[in-house]
Design an enzyme around this catalytic site. Structure first.
Site, PDB file in Angstrom:
ATOM      1  N   GLU A 226      22.043  -8.864  20.564  1.00 58.45           N
ATOM      2  CA  GLU A 226      21.378 -10.007  19.929  1.00 58.45           C
ATOM      3  C   GLU A 226      20.006 -10.101  20.588  1.00 58.45           C
ATOM      4  OE1 GLU A 226      22.582 -11.963  17.527  1.00 58.45           O
ATOM      5  OE2 GLU A 226      24.648 -11.275  17.442  1.00 58.45           O
ATOM      6  N   CYS A 260      14.972 -17.562  20.442  1.00 56.25           N
ATOM      7  CA  CYS A 260      14.837 -16.231  19.838  1.00 56.25           C
ATOM      8  C   CYS A 260      14.398 -16.327  18.378  1.00 56.25           C
ATOM      9  CB  CYS A 260      16.161 -15.491  19.918  1.00 56.25           C
ATOM     10  SG  CYS A 260      17.524 -16.394  19.174  1.00 56.25           S
TER      11      CYS A 260
END
Ligand code: NAD
Length: 486
Positions: A226, A260
């Site tokens: 991720e 993110c």
């Protein structure tokens, strides 16, 4: 932060990690098959840990950051993770059901059976970053446990207090053979990523992700990565600018942009640039009338990260960008040591600027203009595939053009970031922004082994079809039957 380890400490730590992995794998193997109730009990304990100690964890995160909104931490890291655990509890029986698969005629008539079983993989490593230190350790854990695995977690060294607390709490709520937290800096992380896990989930930067994949490859450990990247916002001409401005401002100011999925840069129609910037400014003014003493606004996590963002802005200024600081109460940031930074909008950016080369991960927002939306699409397609992509507008045809001609991990339309909080949607990147995903049924499958089970009927199928020697007419008839164009 941890200092570099001496050789002796290093081998002690390596030995300790290997020991825990061995304990977990042995216990996992001996306990199989474990009933769903055991898995659920583990998830319930993870939820109880967060309910009982959420406030304490939020305080630890604020101390680690310098300042981080207690309420925001409770939303993003505590209740968000509890909600995900409950979602797993609700769905996991359904996810875990074996699936019947079809067989070629006439095998079913002969009593053959094909079934897919989702089985646990074993011990899964979870390596997590500092920006949502509880969520990004505990949310993967919920699904790792739902799939029947054991877990070892290595949280970030940058949020050391939170990581230590997590370690203490996990040891109170779990036996070491079920879930264990190990702490340490990059050296421990490196050792951790070299362990022969049955699967490794890494959340962090693209650069580290590539090192993790390399280390995992040595043992052929499957990975979920991720990662990050530059998630663009495309503002269409048909967008509601005031609403878009506020939503983009929130996405860029929440956790001081250290997300993110934060909108990294904006692509706006050239004749609407002023309106877009004004809308973001208004959004900041409305939500954060002050910044320095405002507990709702987070600090940048460390001096190093703060200096990086400052030099990114200076680099843009030197190369010709217009720098607009959104400082609603005109506070004096230069005399503060809070590591707080106002949202800084950059106009007239070029690709040689640091701000357009790397993921920003802070409250800096470059703005680029386009005349036709195709230019925005081409710009996105020339760069690495991003983790998120955001389109604002009510023009359905334009929206579909943007979505169908670009590739990104996920998309939110008319807002930013939100797709990650939709539990039933898989969350992940593509290529440099990530490999694999979790959340949704896809996450359960990611942490499971899809095991094919075929049961051969009593009848000799191979002989009937002429598939075993001595080959003869039946064999050739079978081949002839197959040799037809589709
Ligand atoms: P990072 O890559 O520096 O660190 C993440 C973890 O990796 C930490 O636990 C660290 O100890 C470990 N690590 C460091 N060096 C290592 C090495 N050589 N080998 C193995 N592990 C190592 O990331 P960060 O600065 O903590 O987090 C910010 C980055 O994470 C940003 O790029 C952001 O986009 C990304 N991120 C992605 C997601 C997502 O879900 N896709 C979520 C949050 C953050």
């Amino acid at each position: 932060m941890e200092r570099a380890m001496a050789d002796g400490d290093k081998s002690d730590k390596t030995g300790e990690l290997e020991r825990i992995l061995d304990v977990q794998r042995k216990d996992f193997t001996a306990a199989r098959p474990e009933p769903m109730e055991t898995r659920k009990d583990r998830i319930k304990r993870a939820i109880a840990l967060l309910v009982d100690h959420g406030e304490e964890l939020a305080r630890a995160m604020s101390a680690d950051f310098g300042n981080r909104s207690h309420d925001a931490s409770m939303i993003t890291d505590i209740t968000g993770t509890i909600g995900f655990g409950k979602y797993c509890l609700k769905k996991m029986d359904h996810w875990a059901k074996p699936e019947k698969r079809s067989l070629r005629f006439p095998l079913p008539l002969m009593g053959a059976k094909a079934e897919l079983r989702y089985e646990p993989k074993g011990v899964i490593g979870i390596l997590s970053p500092w920006n949502f230190p509880v969520n990004l350790s505990m949310a993967p854990l919920m699904q790792v446990l739902a799939a029947g695995n054991r877990a070892m977690i290595k949280p970030s060294e940058f949020t050391e207090g939170t990581s230590d607390l997590l370690q203490k709490l996990v040891s109170q709520y779990f036996d070491e053979a079920e879930v264990a937290v190990v702490t340490g800096g990059p050296e421990v992380a490196q050792t951790f990523s070299s362990l022969p896990f049955d699967h490794l989930v890494f959340t962090g930067s693209t650069q580290t992700g590539s090192k993790v994949m390399e280390a995992a490859a040595k043992n052929l450990v499957p990975v979920t990565l991720e990662l990050g990247g530059k998630s663009p916002v495309v503002l269409g001409r048909s967008a509601n600018y005031e609403q878009a401005g506020e939503r983009i401002a929130l996405g860029k100011m929440l956790n001081a942009g250290q997300i993110c999925l934060a909108p990294d840069y904006m692509l706006v129609p050239e004749d609407r640039e002023e309106a877009a910037i004004a809308a973001v400014q208004l959004g900041v003014h409305n939500m954060y009338p002050t910044l320095l003493d405002n507990d709702d606004y987070a600090s940048v996590v460390t001096d190093r990260h703060f200096d990086r963002l400052q030099s990114m802005v200076e680099d843009a200024r030197e190369k010709g960008a217009e720098v607009i600081e959104v400082n609603p109460s005109e506070e004096d940031f230069s005399s503060s040591n809070t590591r707080k930074m106002p949202l800084t909008i950059l106009r007239n950016v070029t690709d040689d600027m640091q701000a357009m080369k790397e993921e920003i991960f802070g409250p800096v927002l470059p703005v680029k203009t386009y005349s036709q939306v195709g230019e925005a699409i081409n710009y996105i397609n020339r760069r690495d595939r991003p983790l998120g992509l955001y389109y604002f507008g009510s023009d359905a045809a334009e929206r579909e053009t943007v979505l169908s001609r670009t590739i990104s991990g996920g998309v939110t339309v008319n807002d930013v970031i939100m797709h990650v909080s939709m539990e039933d949607l898989p969350f992940g990147g593509v290529g440099p922004s990530g490999i694999g995903s979790y959340h949704g049924p896809e996450g359960f499958r990611e942490f499971s082994h899809a095991r094919s089970v075929y049961t051969q009927p009593k009848i000799d199928v191979a002989k009937l079809a002429g598939l075993k020697p001595p080959y003869g007419d039946t064999t050739r008839k079978t081949i002839e039957r197959e040799m037809k164009k589709a």
